[in-house]
Scaffold this motif. Structure first.
Motif, mmCIF file in Angstrom:
data_model
loop_
_atom_site.group_PDB
_atom_site.id
_atom_site.type_symbol
_atom_site.label_atom_id
_atom_site.label_comp_id
_atom_site.label_asym_id
_atom_site.label_seq_id
_atom_site.Cartn_x
_atom_site.Cartn_y
_atom_site.Cartn_z
ATOM 1 N N LEU A 34 33.911 85.894 26.418
ATOM 2 C CA LEU A 34 34.140 86.261 25.017
ATOM 3 C C LEU A 34 33.138 87.316 24.564
ATOM 4 N N ARG A 35 31.886 87.193 24.985
ATOM 5 C CA ARG A 35 30.897 88.217 24.633
ATOM 6 C C ARG A 35 31.274 89.563 25.215
ATOM 7 N N LEU A 36 31.823 89.562 26.431
ATOM 8 C CA LEU A 36 32.252 90.818 27.048
ATOM 9 C C LEU A 36 33.428 91.438 26.305
ATOM 10 N N THR A 37 34.256 90.594 25.680
ATOM 11 C CA THR A 37 35.412 91.109 24.944
ATOM 12 C C THR A 37 34.978 92.060 23.841
ATOM 13 N N GLU A 38 33.936 91.689 23.110
ATOM 14 C CA GLU A 38 33.456 92.550 22.028
ATOM 15 C C GLU A 38 32.958 93.876 22.585
ATOM 16 N N GLN A 39 32.280 93.841 23.746
ATOM 17 C CA GLN A 39 31.793 95.073 24.356
ATOM 18 C C GLN A 39 32.964 95.964 24.764
ATOM 19 N N GLN A 40 34.044 95.343 25.270
ATOM 20 C CA GLN A 40 35.219 96.131 25.652
ATOM 21 C C GLN A 40 35.844 96.806 24.438
ATOM 22 N N LEU A 41 35.893 96.069 23.331
ATOM 23 C CA LEU A 41 36.474 96.649 22.124
ATOM 24 C C LEU A 41 35.647 97.825 21.621
ATOM 25 N N SER A 42 34.315 97.676 21.629
ATOM 26 C CA SER A 42 33.454 98.726 21.076
ATOM 27 C C SER A 42 33.303 99.915 22.010
ATOM 28 N N SER A 43 33.492 99.673 23.323
ATOM 29 C CA SER A 43 33.302 100.774 24.271
ATOM 30 C C SER A 43 34.597 101.481 24.630
ATOM 31 N N GLN A 44 35.716 101.060 24.025
ATOM 32 C CA GLN A 44 37.013 101.667 24.335
ATOM 33 C C GLN A 44 37.323 101.566 25.828
ATOM 34 N N ALA A 45 37.027 100.419 26.424
ATOM 35 C CA ALA A 45 37.257 100.251 27.851
ATOM 36 C C ALA A 45 38.734 100.400 28.180
ATOM 37 N N ASP A 46 38.999 100.709 29.437
ATOM 38 C CA ASP A 46 40.377 100.909 29.888
ATOM 39 C C ASP A 46 41.039 99.548 30.063
ATOM 40 N N SER A 47 41.566 99.027 29.002
ATOM 41 C CA SER A 47 42.190 97.712 29.032
ATOM 42 C C SER A 47 43.460 97.754 28.212
ATOM 43 N N ARG A 48 44.555 97.253 28.786
ATOM 44 C CA ARG A 48 45.809 97.221 28.035
ATOM 45 C C ARG A 48 45.683 96.308 26.821
ATOM 46 N N PHE A 49 44.743 95.342 26.883
ATOM 47 C CA PHE A 49 44.570 94.430 25.759
ATOM 48 C C PHE A 49 44.215 95.173 24.477
ATOM 49 N N LEU A 50 43.552 96.307 24.600
ATOM 50 C CA LEU A 50 43.130 97.036 23.414
ATOM 51 C C LEU A 50 44.313 97.460 22.562
ATOM 52 N N GLU A 51 45.486 97.498 23.137
ATOM 53 C CA GLU A 51 46.681 97.852 22.382
ATOM 54 C C GLU A 51 47.359 96.619 21.806
ATOM 55 N N SER A 52 46.795 95.443 22.036
ATOM 56 C CA SER A 52 47.446 94.199 21.643
ATOM 57 C C SER A 52 46.568 93.433 20.664
ATOM 58 N N SER A 53 47.007 92.206 20.361
ATOM 59 C CA SER A 53 46.226 91.296 19.529
ATOM 60 C C SER A 53 46.171 89.944 20.208
ATOM 61 N N LEU A 54 45.118 89.185 19.892
ATOM 62 C CA LEU A 54 44.914 87.884 20.507
ATOM 63 C C LEU A 54 44.809 86.818 19.429
ATOM 64 N N LEU A 55 45.557 85.727 19.609
ATOM 65 C CA LEU A 55 45.399 84.522 18.798
ATOM 66 C C LEU A 55 44.830 83.453 19.713
ATOM 67 N N LEU A 56 43.586 83.045 19.455
ATOM 68 C CA LEU A 56 42.906 82.056 20.285
ATOM 69 C C LEU A 56 42.891 80.713 19.557
ATOM 70 N N TRP A 57 43.489 79.709 20.176
ATOM 71 C CA TRP A 57 43.505 78.360 19.596
ATOM 72 C C TRP A 57 42.284 77.586 20.080
ATOM 73 N N VAL A 58 41.518 77.014 19.155
ATOM 74 C CA VAL A 58 40.325 76.247 19.527
ATOM 75 C C VAL A 58 40.210 75.018 18.634
ATOM 76 N N PRO A 59 39.620 73.926 19.157
ATOM 77 C CA PRO A 59 39.227 72.817 18.277
ATOM 78 C C PRO A 59 37.903 73.143 17.605
ATOM 79 N N ARG A 60 37.536 72.370 16.589
ATOM 80 C CA ARG A 60 36.344 72.695 15.808
ATOM 81 C C ARG A 60 35.054 72.736 16.618
ATOM 82 N N PRO A 61 34.831 71.818 17.580
ATOM 83 C CA PRO A 61 33.589 71.935 18.358
ATOM 84 C C PRO A 61 33.470 73.281 19.074
ATOM 85 N N TRP A 62 34.587 73.797 19.578
ATOM 86 C CA TRP A 62 34.526 75.085 20.269
ATOM 87 C C TRP A 62 34.407 76.238 19.283
ATOM 88 N N LEU A 63 34.886 76.041 18.051
ATOM 89 C CA LEU A 63 34.657 77.069 17.028
ATOM 90 C C LEU A 63 33.161 77.240 16.789
#
Length: 744
Positions: free
Chosen positions: A149-178
């Protein structure tokens, strides 16, 4: 099955609202969005995730584009707009899973012909389930997930070559993991677009066969009043009386212009006349619809029951029936109008009418209650009916031209819900929901073509962020408020709307003032002064005396703070000038609480000016006397207002007044007359004793006040001898003597 059937009845209303917001956010199909959905009930989570998938994955009208050459290509295989994935517990990297799916199933090319190249369908959004199972995994796997997850933010800020950058993510978590994400992956947390909290009891993380079958691996369903710092150790500086302009503004409706003035308190001070423009609006066409005559029935007093409206959600029905039963005598015409629209909505459901027609009917229902709120009936029930009706409207027709308007209204209604008792405990959640609606609205508005609407929503957003700053992340939220107000002022000019422009400038100034308490104080305070100066120009002191006085008070407070960093004498004098100007209009007769607050601020400014190193002794005496006069005025007014909340600490002001009297009473330059010095010392002791009555015995303020009392008793002895000390001790309550005598 409707969503309300899948949840516990106690929480279904809340969960239905959250579901509609989440569905709308995902349905906008925006790039690079990170949504976090929080749910402890796995069965509810599975049902909601499946409902989202069934609703959004294959919206045929949006996904199956018609080819340009209909003769050469009649159709194209379906390609999902939302993909559901289950987290790989062996290598819990959500982005890698998304990229792998896109590699396996790249967007197909559609619409091509021999002469015209085709185009790729949009990259889908992704919802990720299964994070709750990480609790059963080794610590190393859990840490690896947070690392990804920490790497995800770096990918977003660095414009890494990832198809995900063109998409959106909905992450389901319980409260302890939040909480784990907030603490251990702060970069990912800061990158979030929205958080959606579902209510439900926690479910044990044991394997659930039915849930596993629900997410089987198939392509069609392949498994988100600030207290100022103490400048001098002897003077406790009270809270400044800074004000936001905070009235709601609705557009003219049924002959009423600016019909609703909120009971909102200012961010710092509780004001009789708060001003901010948290604005609700609806299109002109709908205003006309609201004013159409009612087609009256012959049974106007017959109230329907819930059993008569089986297709309308139970939560909405019960709330509406409550509002009808409490106003059946006072508002027969309004209640008849409500009953008519309820019958219309029920008939539309029964006839399986077009969803756009159902959405329009819910929209009209929401407008009926919005008018009630405009007229001052901002009860909890009316607010909830308007919210639920508007959310139903969007859930049935999220492509309507009025959606941006409704989203803004929902943002403001949630803000009002936060301000309506007994909702103080849920305050942050309601404000955050309001912010999400404002931000969704802004994504649908072009500022170039709808500048007035865009400015209105940005102004509302700034006000909401300011309220949120009272609960958490004040530095970031005040920065967000500054950004929103600044954006609003790009499109709200003085030439177009001078008073709204002035209100927004005042709000911007106060946001800068708060931000200065956390970052770059000098730069932000100077920006606050600039904004206030822009605002005050447009308030005529004869026509708008209270608003003019309010902004002059704000200018004084900004200058007072600047004096703590540079050019002390100059800035303190400017503060005093502004406070005195404000007091011409903030009078005891007009606004006694505001007058008391400004007098308190004026006293503090005079005290600091008196104690500047270069202040002449004669000037110092004059400033201290004016300080005492201002504090006396503030306290006299405050004590006359029984049961009224004040924006400053009454007991701190008593201490401040005591310190000012002590200074005159112990400085022989001011007077050689022992009787006069004794009078000043007696006033000092009386005020410190008065301050002590409002303090917890264990608090630091109590201990500081005890030290002031001891110091004053010593002053009696030094100036008037043992006889003077005995006079002072005779004034001390017996229960305090054991605490004070040892310190002498």
């Amino acid at each position: 099955m409707s969503l309300k059937d899948t949840v516990n009845s106690n929480n279904s209303g809340w969960n239905r609202q959250v579901y509609h917001r989440l569905k709308l956010a995902l349905g906008l199909n925006l790039r690079r969005q990170i949504f976090i959905a929080v749910c402890d009930d796995l069965n509810l989570r599975n049902q909601v995730a499946a409902r989202l998938h069934s609703t959004l994955a294959y919206p045929v009208g949006q996904v199956l584009y018609q080819p340009i050459d209909t003769q050469s290509e009649a159709s194209t295989p379906a390609y999902p707009r939302l993909v559901t994935l289950r987290l790989n517990l062996n290598d819990p990297n959500p982005i890698a899973q998304i990229n792998q799916w896109l590699s396996n199933y790249p967007p197909p090319i559609v619409g091509g012909s021999k002469d015209v190249p085709g185009r790729a369908l949009p990259i889908p959004s992704f919802q990720m389930v299964g994070t709750e199972q990480l609790t059963r995994q080794p610590v190393a796997i859990q840490r690896l997930f947070l690392h990804y997850l920490r790497l995800t933010e770096q990918q977003l800020s660095s414009q890494a070559d990832s198809r995900f950058l063109e998409s959106s993510l909905l992450l389901w978590v319980p409260r302890p993991w939040l909480r784990a994400i907030q603490q251990s992956a702060p970069q990912f947390w800061r990158s979030r677009t929205g958080v959606f909290l579902f209510a439900g009891e926690p479910t044990p993380t044991s394997p659930n066969r039915s849930a596993a079958r629900r997410f089987s691996v198939q392509r069609s369903l392949d498994l988100d009043s600030v207290e100022e710092p103490i400048i001098n150790e002897e003077l406790t500086t009270p809270a400044s009386d800074l004000d936001f302009e905070q009235d709601f503004e609705f557009p003219p409706s049924q002959g009423s212009e600016n019909a609703l003035e909120s009971a909102r308190e200012s961010f710092v001070a509780k004001e009789e006349n708060p001003l901010s423009q948290l604005e609700i609006f609806t299109p002109g066409m709908q205003q006309e619809e609201n004013t159409e005559p009612v087609n009256r029935s012959n049974s106007r007093n017959i109230v329907p029951s819930a059993s008569d409206l089986p297709h309308i959600s139970k939560e909405l029905t019960e709330l509406i029936l409550t509002t009808i039963s409490t106003t059946i005598v006072d508002s027969p015409d309004q209640n008849e109008q409500v009953q008519q629209i309820l019958k219309e909505i029920e008939d539309l459901h029964s006839q399986q009418a077009d969803e756009k027609d159902i959405g329009a009917a819910y929209y009209r229902l929401g407008n009926i209650y919005r008018v009630r709120i405009e007229e001052g009936q901002s009860t909890l029930e009316n607010l909830m009916v308007a919210i639920l009706a508007y959310q139903e409207s969007i859930s049935y027709d999220d492509s309507s031209s009025v959606v941006p308007d409704v989203l803004n209204d929902l943002g403001t209604l949630y803000w009002m819900l936060y301000r309506t008792p007994p909702n103080s405990q849920e305050g942050p959640a309601y404000i955050e929901q309001g912010i999400e609606f404002y931000e969704l609205s802004l994504k649908l508005i072009s500022p170039e073509t709808h500048s007035e609407t865009y400015a209105r929503v940005q102004n509302n957003l700034g006000t909401a962020y300011g309220d949120l700053a009272r609960f958490n992340n004040p530095d970031q939220n005040w920065q967000n408020a500054v950004t929103a107000y600044t954006q609003a002022l790009r499109f709200r000019t003085a030439e177009m709307e001078p008073l709204k422009y002035a209100a927004c400038q005042n709000n911007l100034g106060t946001a800068y003032w708060h931000l200065a308490q956390y970052n770059q104080p000098v730069a932000n305070l100077k920006q606050a002064v600039v904004a206030y100066d822009h605002a005050v120009v447009y308030y005529n002191s004869d026509e708008e005396p209270l608003k003019y006085g309010m902004i002059q008070n704000n200018i004084g407070t900004a200058y007072w703070n600047l004096a703590q960093y540079e050019r002390e004498v100059e800035h303190l004098q400017l503060a005093i000038n502004a406070y005195n100007e404000a007091l011409k209009y903030r009078t005891p007769a007009n606004v006694p609480t505001a007058c008391a607050a400004t007098q308190n601020n004026l006293g503090t400014a005079y005290w600091h000016l008196a104690n500047q190193p270069d202040t002449d002794k004669h000037e110092k005496l004059n400033y201290l006397k004016m300080c005492i006069e201002a504090y006396d005025e503030a306290l006299a007014l405050a004590h006359s207002l029984k049961g009224v909340s004040l924006s400053f600490d009454l007991f701190a002001t008593h201490n401040n007044l005591g310190l000012a009297n002590y200074q005159i009473g112990t400085d022989k330059f001011f007077t050689e007359d022992k009787k006069i010095r004794s009078q000043y010392l007696e006033k000092a002791l009386d005020n410190h004793l008065q301050a002590l009555t409002g303090m917890n015995q264990e608090s630091e303020a109590h201990q500081s006040t005890i030290s002031y009392i001891v110091k004053t008793i010593r002053g009696f002895h030094d100036e008037l001898g043992i006889q003077g000390q005995n006079v002072a001790l005779s004034k001390i309550p017996g229960q305090l003597l054991p605490e004070i005598l040892p310190k002498l």
